[in-house]
Write an enzyme that holds these catalytic residues in place. Structure first.
Site, PDB file in Angstrom:
ATOM      1  CE  LYS A  30      -3.672  -0.540  -0.321  1.00 53.24           C
ATOM      2  NZ  LYS A  30      -4.296  -0.898  -1.624  1.00 53.24           N
ATOM      3  NE  ARG A  34       0.290  -4.110  -9.887  1.00 51.41           N
ATOM      4  CZ  ARG A  34       0.799  -5.155 -10.536  1.00 51.41           C
ATOM      5  NH1 ARG A  34       1.292  -5.002 -11.744  1.00 51.41           N
ATOM      6  NH2 ARG A  34       0.855  -6.337  -9.974  1.00 51.41           N
ATOM      7  CB  SER A 119      -4.003   2.680   2.423  1.00 57.67           C
ATOM      8  OG  SER A 119      -4.124   2.127   1.150  1.00 57.67           O
ATOM      9  CB  THR A 239     -13.376   6.616  -0.431  1.00 55.98           C
ATOM     10  OG1 THR A 239     -13.664   7.064  -1.752  1.00 55.98           O
ATOM     11  CG2 THR A 239     -13.584   7.747   0.545  1.00 55.98           C
TER      12      THR A 239
END
Length: 273
Positions: A30, A34, A119, A239
């Site tokens: 997180k 990526r 996250s 979100t």
């Protein structure tokens, strides 16, 4: 090379060779790994494995030849890259990577550990809606301010602690730290530094990105495989769950000494305070 000899394995006629990676994005979950992978694979001198092989944490017993077989074919002028963000917090990973090739270049994408934890929790919650609250998992005793460092979402953000294991095997000069925050506000700048670190020409520049207001982060104008714009998948840009500001403040206090030690060790201030 000419035609492959009779009895060659399938795919032997394709150009290039499957090589063990010269660079690995080892963390953090997180943080923006990526994005770094998708952005860097636009570079003609980079070939990247799209999936996470988890070789140095979960599949090590399968052996290096299995690992090599997963890699994309590369020409001599190209670099092979893979990413598995859980390596950064895996005790055995530094030693195992070092024993594969001690000159492997390592990329670590970091972001504010409090935001990263939220996250991480948000992602887990989307898969397991009945898990306890973020606050409940973060503290062993909130009134005493006792943070539960056994919870993975909290533990991962203690970057200074995990980095110590890596520095036992690799010099700092072989580890490049990407700011997850700057990756959003200045993707070309951050990717410029990644290209410098990998020793390749700065090909990926501002012209490769546009800002997607809906998702709240940059997307590629063209992807590696097609001329179409490429944004990261639906799971990116979720979100975040709303967290009590007092909880956030307590976690900021908890992480502060770890952050300061991390800045001092890597010689870079990420301005998370």
């Amino acid at each position: 090379p000419g035609a492959p000899p009779a009895g060659s394995p399938p795919g032997a006629g394709r150009p290039g060779t499957k090589r063990l990676p010269q660079a690995i994005v080892v963390g953090v979950k997180k943080g923006g790994t990526r994005a770094v992978l998708e952005f860097i694979r636009v570079h003609p001198d980079v070939r990247a494995l799209g999936t996470e092989p988890h070789f140095f944490d979960r599949n090590y017993d399968r052996g290096l030849e299995w690992y090599r077989s997963l890699m994309p074919r590369t020409l001599d002028s190209q670099i092979t890259v893979e990413k598995t963000p859980s390596y950064f917090v895996t005790n055995e990973a530094p030693r195992r990577i070092h024993s594969m090739a001690k000159d492997t270049k390592l990329i670590v994408v970091v972001r504010n550990p409090v935001t990263r934890a939220i996250s991480d929790y948000t992602q887990t919650l989307s898969k397991k809606p009945d898990i306890p609250t973020f606050e409940g998992l973060s503290f062993r005793n909130r009134s005493l301010g006792l943070v539960d460092t056994s919870w993975n979402a909290i533990r991962i953000g203690m970057y200074a602690v995990h980095l110590e294991s890596w520095l036992q095997y690799f010099p700092l000069s072989q580890i490049h730290f990407v700011s997850g925050e700057k990756l959003i506000t200045d993707p070309a700048g951050e990717m410029g530094k990644v290209q410098d670190f990998l020793g390749i020409k700065r090909v990926i520049t501002d012209k490769h990105f546009y800002f997607n207001k809906t998702k709240g982060f940059p997307c590629l104008k063209k992807s590696e495989s097609s001329g179409l714009p490429r944004c990261l998948g639906k799971s990116k840009g979720r979100t975040h769950v709303q967290i009590d500001p007092e909880v956030i403040e307590q976690l900021r206090d908890f992480y502060r000494p770890y952050n300061i030690k991390f800045y001092e060790t890597v010689g870079q201030d990420f301005r998370w305070e």
